[in-house]
Design a protein around this motif. Structure first.
Motif, short mmCIF file in Angstrom:
data_model
loop_
_atom_site.label_atom_id
_atom_site.label_comp_id
_atom_site.label_asym_id
_atom_site.label_seq_id
_atom_site.Cartn_x
_atom_site.Cartn_y
_atom_site.Cartn_z
N GLU A 191 0.82 -1.21 0.00
CA GLU A 191 0.00 0.00 0.00
C GLU A 191 0.86 1.26 0.00
O GLU A 191 0.48 2.28 -0.61
CB GLU A 191 -0.93 -0.01 1.22
CG GLU A 191 -2.00 -1.08 1.19
CD GLU A 191 -1.51 -2.43 1.73
OE1 GLU A 191 -2.36 -3.34 1.88
OE2 GLU A 191 -0.30 -2.57 2.02
N ASP A 192 2.02 1.21 0.67
CA ASP A 192 2.93 2.36 0.68
C ASP A 192 3.56 2.57 -0.69
O ASP A 192 3.76 3.70 -1.14
CB ASP A 192 4.04 2.15 1.72
CG ASP A 192 3.52 2.21 3.15
OD1 ASP A 192 2.33 2.56 3.33
OD2 ASP A 192 4.30 1.91 4.07
N VAL A 193 3.87 1.46 -1.36
CA VAL A 193 4.41 1.55 -2.72
C VAL A 193 3.38 2.18 -3.64
O VAL A 193 3.68 3.13 -4.38
CB VAL A 193 4.81 0.15 -3.23
CG1 VAL A 193 5.25 0.23 -4.70
CG2 VAL A 193 5.90 -0.46 -2.37
N ALA A 194 2.15 1.68 -3.60
CA ALA A 194 1.09 2.20 -4.46
C ALA A 194 0.80 3.67 -4.16
O ALA A 194 0.57 4.47 -5.08
CB ALA A 194 -0.17 1.36 -4.28
N THR A 218 -1.49 -9.66 -3.79
CA THR A 218 -0.72 -8.41 -3.81
C THR A 218 -1.26 -7.45 -4.86
O THR A 218 -1.35 -6.24 -4.64
CB THR A 218 0.78 -8.71 -4.07
OG1 THR A 218 1.29 -9.52 -3.01
CG2 THR A 218 1.59 -7.43 -4.15
N ILE A 219 -1.64 -8.00 -6.00
CA ILE A 219 -2.20 -7.17 -7.07
C ILE A 219 -3.47 -6.48 -6.58
O ILE A 219 -3.68 -5.28 -6.80
CB ILE A 219 -2.49 -8.03 -8.32
CG1 ILE A 219 -1.18 -8.53 -8.93
CG2 ILE A 219 -3.28 -7.23 -9.35
CD1 ILE A 219 -1.36 -9.59 -10.01
N ARG A 220 -4.33 -7.21 -5.92
CA ARG A 220 -5.58 -6.64 -5.41
C ARG A 220 -5.31 -5.50 -4.44
O ARG A 220 -5.94 -4.43 -4.51
CB ARG A 220 -6.41 -7.72 -4.71
CG ARG A 220 -7.04 -8.74 -5.65
CD ARG A 220 -7.96 -9.68 -4.88
NE ARG A 220 -8.49 -10.72 -5.74
CZ ARG A 220 -9.51 -10.57 -6.57
NH1 ARG A 220 -10.11 -9.38 -6.65
NH2 ARG A 220 -9.94 -11.56 -7.31
N HIS A 223 -3.83 -2.44 -6.38
CA HIS A 223 -4.80 -1.85 -7.30
C HIS A 223 -5.86 -1.04 -6.55
O HIS A 223 -6.39 -0.05 -7.07
CB HIS A 223 -5.47 -2.96 -8.11
CG HIS A 223 -6.35 -2.49 -9.22
ND1 HIS A 223 -5.85 -1.96 -10.40
CD2 HIS A 223 -7.70 -2.47 -9.35
CE1 HIS A 223 -6.86 -1.64 -11.19
NE2 HIS A 223 -7.99 -1.94 -10.58
N ALA A 224 -6.17 -1.45 -5.33
CA ALA A 224 -7.17 -0.74 -4.53
C ALA A 224 -6.70 0.66 -4.16
O ALA A 224 -7.53 1.56 -3.94
CB ALA A 224 -7.50 -1.55 -3.27
N LEU A 254 -10.04 -7.31 -12.94
CA LEU A 254 -9.85 -5.90 -12.58
C LEU A 254 -9.53 -5.01 -13.78
O LEU A 254 -9.39 -3.79 -13.63
CB LEU A 254 -8.71 -5.78 -11.54
CG LEU A 254 -8.95 -6.51 -10.21
CD1 LEU A 254 -7.75 -6.35 -9.29
CD2 LEU A 254 -10.22 -6.00 -9.54
N GLY A 255 -9.40 -5.61 -14.97
CA GLY A 255 -9.11 -4.80 -16.15
C GLY A 255 -7.67 -4.32 -16.20
O GLY A 255 -7.39 -3.19 -16.62
N ILE A 256 -6.75 -5.18 -15.79
CA ILE A 256 -5.32 -4.86 -15.79
C ILE A 256 -4.66 -5.58 -16.96
O ILE A 256 -4.95 -6.75 -17.21
CB ILE A 256 -4.67 -5.30 -14.46
CG1 ILE A 256 -5.34 -4.60 -13.28
CG2 ILE A 256 -3.17 -5.01 -14.47
CD1 ILE A 256 -4.92 -5.16 -11.92
#
Length: 388
Positions: A191-194, A218-220, A223-224, A254-256
């Motif tokens: 979450e910190d990276v995102a 991790t992707i989920r 992406h959130a 998720l459309g990634i």
């Protein structure tokens, strides 16, 4: 497919060899038309396939604000300086990169750790003046200190920001089209990276972002916080783990977009490597991979033989079947094969000229799957760095 559209690997490699010679001596190498004209004047080689291969098809990675329009095939720059044994000098590499651009490739992939640093520098020198015409994506995460990789991961927010500024300078640009986290950092919450990437996007330094070799969970989480444009992982006929571990499923949900690296298993599926191939121990990670021992390559060459036999019946090469198989899997998949040879660039781009039926692809897939793969893709230490 019309008969005249079929061509053999030998035929177009002969054509590409002549074109390559033209590129070597011509001061106007970046004009594909001049190359085509030179080849077409050679009556012994002229065929309908003698025209320079180009790509016009585009695909979209991601959806909504994360959507990213790119050529249907990208280009992996890594092997021009890093991990692929011997390579041409810088001038020749830049000429080939420009040739790929002239033929319609808009997506080029590099990373900080490739070299380290010199691969980004090469991409910056080649494309720095072509902003808006091509997109050079790069990656952060592997720790690099004083130009050397430490083998550790560092995706702390401050480090991401520093790497971003340094990459902008090496790539000679003011914005990174897509910034990937190269490997998962177990010491930094995703979450910190995102969140850090989200801030860089708001500041106009990054347009899109992606992650490499991470799990569906991790992707989920990432992406959130900040919508992902693409996931990059190894994916090819000899390594299909993303079909089983939920990564492709979550990308679809998720459309990634999905960007397969090493789409030909580090060159092996193209048929140019075998048990007698000698890799440069100082610049080739294949010397450390269990799948590339002489014994493993001898056993796995049965898979290449299947591709070659199947391709002969359809006028395709093994490499084109490997790339085509990925392209038909989903419209949001964009492979990034790399090369240092004009003949292989020509071969890769011509993949999009072929159309097999779903039944034909299934027959090929089943024939390959019936042969057990010998050797792991990574050794134990490298396997620890992937997120699943």
């Amino acid at each position: 497919m019309k008969e005249k559209e079929k061509f053999s690997r030998r035929g177009f490699l002969k054509t590409a060899a002549v074109m390559g010679a033209t590129l070597t001596v011509s001061p106007a190498l970046d004009k594909v038309q001049a190359v085509t004209h030179t080849v077409s004047n050679n009556k012994n080689i002229l065929t309908d396939s003698a025209r320079a291969a180009a790509i016009t098809a585009h695909r979209t990675l991601g959806t909504g604000k994360a959507a990213f329009d790119v050529s249907a095939l990208g280009f992996g720059v890594m092997g021009m300086t890093y991990n692929r044994s011997y390579h041409p000098d810088k001038k020749q590499c830049i000429r080939l990169l420009h040739e790929a651009m002239e033929r319609g490739v808009t997506l080029f992939d590099t990373a900080i750790v490739y070299g380290p640093l010199n691969n980004e520098l090469l991409a910056g020198e080649a494309f720095g003046e072509f902003h808006g015409r091509v997109n050079v994506t790069t990656k952060f995460g592997h720790e690099v200190i004083n130009g050397k990789a430490t083998g550790r991961q560092d995706s702390r927010p401050a480090t991401i920001r520093r790497y971003c500024e340094e990459s902008l300078k090496r790539l000679r640009t003011d914005v990174i089209p897509m910034f990937y986290q190269h490997r998962f950092d177990p010491n930094t919450p995703v979450e910190d990276v995102a969140g850090t990437i989200q801030d860089l996007i708001k500041e106009g330094k990054v347009l899109h972002w992606g992650m490499c070799e991470v799990s569906a969970d991790t992707i989920r989480k990432a992406h959130a916080v900040c919508p992902l444009t693409a996931i990059q992982s190894e994916y090819h006929l000899m390594h299909r783990e993303v079909e089983r571990n939920g990564v492709l499923d979550v990308c679809r949900e998720l459309g990634i977009g999905f960007v397969p690296y090493s789409p030909m298993n580090r060159g092996f599926l193209g048929g140019d490597l075998n048990e007698y191939t000698e890799f440069d121990p100082n610049n080739d990670n294949r010397t450390t991979l269990p799948r590339f021992t002489p014994e493993a390559m001898r056993a796995n060459y049965r898979i290449v033989s299947v591709l070659q036999r199947y391709g002969r019946e359809r006028g395709m090469t093994a490499a084109q079947l490997a790339l085509g198989w990925l392209l038909q899997k989903a419209p949001w998949i964009v492979p990034i094969p790399g090369t240092t040879k004009l003949s292989h660039l020509e071969e890769n781009l011509r993949t999009l000229e072929f159309a097999l039926t779903a039944e034909e692809w299934k027959q090929l897939e089943d024939a390959v799957a019936a042969i057990p793969v010998t050797g792991d893709r990574y050794n134990a230490e490298q396997q620890k760095q992937v997120g699943f």
